[in-house]
Scaffold this motif. Structure first.
Motif, short mmCIF file in Angstrom:
data_model
loop_
_atom_site.label_atom_id
_atom_site.label_comp_id
_atom_site.label_asym_id
_atom_site.label_seq_id
_atom_site.Cartn_x
_atom_site.Cartn_y
_atom_site.Cartn_z
N PRO A 1 10.94 33.18 30.18
CA PRO A 1 10.28 33.75 31.37
C PRO A 1 9.05 32.96 31.81
N TYR A 2 8.69 33.11 33.09
CA TYR A 2 7.53 32.45 33.70
C TYR A 2 6.23 33.05 33.16
N PRO A 3 5.15 32.32 32.97
CA PRO A 3 5.11 30.86 32.96
C PRO A 3 5.46 30.38 31.57
N GLY A 4 6.42 29.49 31.47
CA GLY A 4 7.04 29.21 30.18
C GLY A 4 6.28 28.31 29.22
N GLY A 5 5.22 27.62 29.72
CA GLY A 5 4.52 26.65 28.86
C GLY A 5 4.19 27.16 27.47
N PRO A 6 3.40 28.25 27.38
CA PRO A 6 3.03 28.74 26.05
C PRO A 6 4.24 29.19 25.24
N GLN A 7 5.25 29.76 25.93
CA GLN A 7 6.44 30.25 25.21
C GLN A 7 7.28 29.09 24.69
N LEU A 8 7.36 28.03 25.49
CA LEU A 8 8.09 26.84 25.05
C LEU A 8 7.40 26.23 23.83
N ALA A 9 6.06 26.22 23.86
CA ALA A 9 5.29 25.67 22.73
C ALA A 9 5.53 26.52 21.48
N ALA A 10 5.61 27.83 21.64
CA ALA A 10 5.84 28.72 20.49
C ALA A 10 7.25 28.48 19.93
N LEU A 11 8.21 28.31 20.83
CA LEU A 11 9.59 28.05 20.41
C LEU A 11 9.69 26.71 19.66
N ALA A 12 8.94 25.72 20.13
CA ALA A 12 8.96 24.38 19.53
C ALA A 12 8.52 24.43 18.06
N GLU A 13 7.71 25.43 17.71
CA GLU A 13 7.25 25.58 16.32
C GLU A 13 8.44 25.75 15.37
N GLN A 14 9.52 26.39 15.87
CA GLN A 14 10.70 26.64 15.03
C GLN A 14 11.65 25.43 15.03
N GLY A 15 11.39 24.45 15.89
CA GLY A 15 12.30 23.31 16.03
C GLY A 15 12.14 22.29 14.91
N THR A 16 13.20 21.52 14.70
CA THR A 16 13.17 20.48 13.68
C THR A 16 12.65 19.19 14.32
N PRO A 17 11.54 18.62 13.77
CA PRO A 17 11.03 17.38 14.37
C PRO A 17 12.09 16.29 14.31
N GLY A 18 12.27 15.59 15.41
CA GLY A 18 13.19 14.45 15.43
C GLY A 18 14.64 14.81 15.62
N ALA A 19 14.99 16.11 15.65
CA ALA A 19 16.40 16.51 15.83
C ALA A 19 16.91 16.00 17.18
N LEU A 20 16.05 16.08 18.20
CA LEU A 20 16.39 15.52 19.51
C LEU A 20 15.23 14.66 19.97
N ARG A 21 15.56 13.49 20.49
CA ARG A 21 14.49 12.62 20.96
C ARG A 21 14.67 12.32 22.44
N PHE A 22 13.61 12.60 23.20
CA PHE A 22 13.64 12.29 24.63
C PHE A 22 12.70 11.12 24.91
N ALA A 23 12.87 10.53 26.11
CA ALA A 23 12.07 9.35 26.48
C ALA A 23 10.58 9.69 26.61
N ARG A 24 9.75 8.68 26.41
CA ARG A 24 8.30 8.80 26.68
C ARG A 24 8.10 8.09 28.02
N PRO A 25 8.20 8.83 29.15
CA PRO A 25 8.30 8.16 30.46
C PRO A 25 7.11 7.27 30.79
N MET A 26 7.42 6.09 31.31
CA MET A 26 6.43 5.13 31.82
C MET A 26 5.47 4.61 30.76
N THR A 27 5.88 4.68 29.48
CA THR A 27 5.00 4.12 28.45
C THR A 27 5.42 2.69 28.11
N ASP A 28 6.60 2.27 28.61
CA ASP A 28 7.11 0.94 28.29
C ASP A 28 6.58 -0.14 29.22
N ARG A 29 5.68 0.23 30.11
CA ARG A 29 5.07 -0.75 31.03
C ARG A 29 3.60 -0.39 31.17
#
Ligand code: KG4
Ligand code: ZN
Length: 341
Positions: A180-208
């Motif tokens: 539910p909106y606004p999801g920022g804090p809820q997404l952060a709370a959910l991330a606590e249960q996540g496994t580090p490194g299980a999924l890796r996404f890009a770090r946008p615009m850090t390669d230049r």
């Protein structure tokens, strides 16, 4: 000097009293925030007209409540500060009109405050405050900016997002995973249960080289990962963790570069995403490694509040700045255009 601060730029009504005679965190005599989150939740985002009307309903009771908590009356106020922009025009007008009327009736000066300067100066309300020059990372729902602070009131934009703000990326990503909106804090709370490194996404615009950000592609990557997954609870947490790590790493890499570019080792972080635990830990570690430090407001003063407006306004009132007797707001306002203090 005792200054009443009023914040109504978006979906939070914030009121506070800051007393410059008391240094650091003791100066904050009282502050109260009324959040409209429940009002806007069913629409999945802020509805400007509903926001304005709710500020009208809540602002004066909140002023009374804050003064009572501070043990003060209106006669004890030496000035009134209000957010004049950037923000939603109707919402801003509620705060500006009320603040201007109060100041006129009390025969005290009023001062218009830039919302992002309020965020930027919020860490200076805490004990052992940093002194300019420093670099500020402003990460909210509407902004993602790196700013070189040469002095209070003298701001140079070093980099900013080319599309979504960091908070907006958190909120949109949360929404696509059904939070539910606004999801920022809820997404952060959910991330606590996540496994580090299980999924890796890009770090946008850090390669230049460069200090700008882009978060909209990351959101699309997460959408694809989510659609192609089994959408089980653990997968959802793993995706949340992967997304949060990508945003935090990206912000940390750019902050390091900005400190190099500005030639200093003090980083100030403010805005709603500054409440994110993992971001706080990573930026603290990064600055410590450089022999510097990262300064944050307490989490309650990272998100929108009246305290930062009272504090920024007090600095400007003490420097002699005042508004004339008209109700004026600036919904689009460049921080580099502010006068020095
Ligand atoms: O500064 P703020 O209260 O309002 C604006 O001026 O935009 O920032 C709100 C933003 C929202 O996008 C919210 O989801 C995000 O800050 N936020 C967070 C956290 N707490 C608030 N994002 C990630 N982690 C958090 N703990
Ligand atoms: Zn804000």
């Amino acid at each position: 000097m005792r200054v009443l601060g009023i914040e109504t730029s978006c979906d939070e009504t914030g009121v506070a009293v800051y007393d410059t005679a008391l240094a650091g965190s003791a100066g904050l005599r009282a502050h109260a925030v009324y959040s409209q989150i429940a009002l806007h939740a069913e629409y999945g985002g802020v509805v400007p007209e509903l926001a304005s009307r709710d500020h009208v309903r809540k602002l004066l009771p909140l002023v009374r409540q804050t003064l009572a908590e501070a043990g003060l009356s209106t006669a004890d106020l030496d000035g009134v500060a209000y957010t004049a922009g950037p923000g939603l025009v109707g919402a801003l007008l509620v705060g500006a009109g009320t603040a201007r009327a109060l100041a006129w009736a009390l025969e005290v000066p009023a001062v218009a405050v830039h919302h992002m300067e309020g965020h930027l100066l919020a860490p200076l309300m805490e004990d052992d405050p940093p002194e300019p020059p420093f670099v500020a990372l402003l990460v909210s729902g509407g902004h993602t900016q790196l700013v070189a602070v040469d002095a209070i009131g003298r701001y140079r934009l070093l980099g900013e997002t080319l599309d979504d703000a960091a908070g907006e990326a958190f909120d949109k990503t949360a929404k696509l995973m059904g939070l539910p909106y606004p999801g920022g804090p809820q997404l952060a709370a959910l991330a606590e249960q996540g496994t580090p490194g299980a999924l890796r996404f890009a770090r946008p615009m850090t390669d230049r080289p460069g200090l700008d950000f882009s978060f909209s592609g990351l959101k699309t990557q997460v959408l694809l990962a989510w659609q192609q997954s089994d959408q089980a609870p653990q997968t959802r947490a793993d995706i949340a963790r992967g997304f949060e790590d990508a945003v935090v790493d990206t912000l940390a890499i750019k902050c390091g570069r900005a400190l190099d570019a500005a030639g200093c080792d003090t980083l100030v972080v403010a805005g709603g995403v500054g409440a994110n635990k993992r971001l706080r830990a990573q930026l603290q570690a990064m600055c410590a490694q450089r022999g510097g430090r990262a300064c944050f407001p307490r989490p309650a003063l990272c998100t929108d509040n009246g305290a930062m407006i009272a504090f920024a306004g007090a600095l400007r009132l003490e420097a002699g700045q005042r508004e004339d007797a008209q109700v004026k707001v600036t919904p689009r306002w460049d921080m580099a255009a502010l006068p020095a203090v």
